[in-house]
Design a protein around this motif. Structure first.
Motif, PDB file in Angstrom:
ATOM      1  N   UNK A   1      33.380  35.916  47.019  1.00  0.00           N
ATOM      2  CA  UNK A   1      34.005  34.594  47.929  1.00  0.00           C
ATOM      3  C   UNK A   1      35.277  34.486  47.467  1.00  0.00           C
ATOM      4  N   UNK A   2      35.685  34.437  46.385  1.00  0.00           N
ATOM      5  CA  UNK A   2      36.913  34.070  45.948  1.00  0.00           C
ATOM      6  C   UNK A   2      37.720  35.136  45.319  1.00  0.00           C
TER       7      UNK A   2
ATOM      8  N   UNK B   1      26.051  41.034  33.076  1.00  0.00           N
ATOM      9  CA  UNK B   1      26.544  40.302  34.195  1.00  0.00           C
ATOM     10  C   UNK B   1      27.185  39.271  33.173  1.00  0.00           C
ATOM     11  N   UNK B   2      28.520  38.826  33.527  1.00  0.00           N
ATOM     12  CA  UNK B   2      29.065  37.688  32.780  1.00  0.00           C
ATOM     13  C   UNK B   2      28.346  36.250  33.310  1.00  0.00           C
ATOM     14  N   UNK B   3      28.522  35.342  32.226  1.00  0.00           N
ATOM     15  CA  UNK B   3      27.846  34.151  32.758  1.00  0.00           C
ATOM     16  C   UNK B   3      28.643  33.376  33.661  1.00  0.00           C
ATOM     17  N   UNK B   4      29.627  33.557  33.867  1.00  0.00           N
ATOM     18  CA  UNK B   4      30.225  33.272  35.075  1.00  0.00           C
ATOM     19  C   UNK B   4      29.840  33.548  36.233  1.00  0.00           C
ATOM     20  N   UNK B   5      29.687  34.898  36.490  1.00  0.00           N
ATOM     21  CA  UNK B   5      28.907  35.290  37.793  1.00  0.00           C
ATOM     22  C   UNK B   5      27.623  34.643  37.948  1.00  0.00           C
ATOM     23  N   UNK B   6      26.854  34.512  36.768  1.00  0.00           N
ATOM     24  CA  UNK B   6      25.431  34.000  37.039  1.00  0.00           C
ATOM     25  C   UNK B   6      25.580  32.326  37.386  1.00  0.00           C
TER      26      UNK B   6
ATOM     27  N   UNK C   1      27.885  35.959  45.938  1.00  0.00           N
ATOM     28  CA  UNK C   1      27.790  37.449  46.000  1.00  0.00           C
ATOM     29  C   UNK C   1      28.744  38.261  45.333  1.00  0.00           C
ATOM     30  N   UNK C   2      28.426  39.385  44.731  1.00  0.00           N
ATOM     31  CA  UNK C   2      29.225  40.199  43.937  1.00  0.00           C
ATOM     32  C   UNK C   2      29.858  41.545  44.730  1.00  0.00           C
TER      33      UNK C   2
END
Lengths: 217, 210
Positions: free
Chosen positions: A67-68, A87-92, A97-98
């Motif tokens: 998205x960003x 997976x980094x906590x920021x992604x969680x 979507x990645x």
């Protein structure tokens, strides 16, 4: 002299042309980079391969928030064409979507989007050490019944998961290559047909231009 | 050489498209009926050439065959290569439509330059013609690799990194295409020497510019 050279070396030329025949493989398009990315536990797994099924080693991997566009992870595939990272906590936290991209640095790019609902929940363990994947519905052994799959030691589960992953690695690459259908005879003949058609159209236009310009001369 | 969609930045794409459009205009202006069949044949050769793979380490690279088009057609190589790349993008999903301008420029411009420089040598026939064929076949591939590396460098990579990756990968292709061009020029010298001499600019003779 030029003619004699080619007449004398006709056999050599024919051999050279024959030796290039094995390069003719319409199904092979190695300059197409393929990517397969999936979530396994709390880890992101990426595998890259070329269109021929060859391993995509040392491909640069970039994981972005779809998205960003923020870069969340980056790295490179190993000699087996694999990349994995926690997976980094920021992604969680973002639950976005990645976008996983792979590039060879020479102009080839492959990308895949992982939907947000495929991400594990924030409560899932996300330690640096690889966590054992969940093994569900293990078949029970009559002589030594196990009431719960959790009775298997985590190390054993991890070893089984790793062994299965290694065993199916070639299959994954094959599936990846098969999912990308290369150009076949219809596309090749069709393309040549287009070229013939365009040449015909060009002839008509050039003759019309010649006819219209002739009277004015 | 097919740079994939989504790799290059918008300014690089725009610059490539503008250059390709200029080359197309120059090429189409010089396209005459007597060169149309040769142009179509070379477009077909270029179109198919991308399917001839040269195994190289864990990966492989494919032939370009752009040097021949530049040597025999001059500026007309631009529309020839454009058509080949367009059909490859539409039918084979090689490259892409947005990046078509950059790919056309990267492949056609070195070929045209090689052709313009080497035409006098080609028209002399004999060994000089073979040398011209070898230089055009190899030079056009290396020029394409350099231009592609420049496009990548202008986007996000250092030039040396991109050049190392792209140019080194295309060195075997350059050698093979040089040999292929030598054989083709030799064959044409044997069967259709007029095609080699016609490659000279004939504007002073009142004929169609090649």
């Amino acid at each position: 002299m030029l003619n004699n050279f080619f007449l004398r070396n006709r056999l050599l030329i024919a051999l050279l042309l024959c030796s290039t025949a094995f390069w003719w493989n319409p199904a092979a398009h190695a300059h197409r980079l393929l990517i397969m990315a999936w979530i396994q536990g709390d880890r992101l797994m990426v595998e890259t391969a070329f269109g021929t099924g060859q391993i995509g080693a040392n491909m640069t991997i970039t994981v972005k928030d779809a998205v960003t566009g923020d870069v969340l992870l980056s790295g490179a595939t190993d000699a087996q064409g694999l990349y994995e990272a926690v997976l980094p906590t920021t992604a969680l936290d973002r639950r976005a979507p990645l976008l996983v991209q792979a590039t060879d640095g020479a102009g080839h790019l492959a990308e895949q989007t992982i939907a947000a609902d495929e991400l594990p929940s924030r409560a899932a363990p996300s330690t640096a050490a690889p966590s054992p994947p969940k093994v569900a519905d293990l078949p029970s052994i009559p002589d030594h019944p196990m009431d719960d799959a959790n009775q298997l030691s985590p190390l054993l589960q991890q070893a089984i998961a790793e062994a299965v992953r290694q065993e199916i690695a070639p299959l994954r690459r094959e599936i990846l290559a098969l999912s990308q259908r290369g150009p076949g005879i219809p596309e090749i003949v069709g393309g040549i047909g287009w070229i013939v058609g365009l040449a015909g159209l060009g002839t008509v236009l050039l003759r019309r231009r010649t006819k219209t310009s002739t009277p004015s001369l | 050489m097919h740079i994939t969609e989504g790799v290059l930045s918008a300014p690089v794409l725009a610059l490539g498209a503008a250059t390709a459009a200029t080359g197309l205009w120059l090429g189409l202006r010089r396209l005459e009926e007597d060169r149309l069949v040769l142009a179509a044949a070379l477009a077909a050769v270029f179109f198919i050439g991308s399917l001839i793979h040269v195994p190289l380490g864990p990966s492989s690279v494919h032939l370009l065959l752009n040097g021949l088009a530049g040597l025999l057609l001059g500026w007309i190589a631009f529309p020839v290569i454009f058509v080949g790349l367009l059909l490859q993008a539409l039918l084979f999903q090689f490259g892409g439509l947005l990046v078509l301008g950059v790919n056309t420029t990267a492949v056609a411009l070195p070929a045209v330059l090689c052709g313009l420089i080497l035409r006098p040598l080609l028209a002399r026939g004999g060994k000089p013609a073979l040398v011209a064929g070898m230089l055009a076949g190899s030079g056009a591939v290396l020029g394409t690799a350099l231009l592609a590396a420049t496009a990548l460098a202008l986007t996000d990579q250092g030039f040396l990194v991109a050049a190392k990756l792209v140019v080194l990968a295309h060195l075997p292709v350059a050698a093979i295409e040089g040999a292929v061009a030598v054989f083709v020029v030799g064959f044409l010298g044997q069967t259709r020497p007029d095609l080699l001499t016609c490659a000279l600019p004939t504007a002073t003779q009142g004929g169609a510019p090649c």
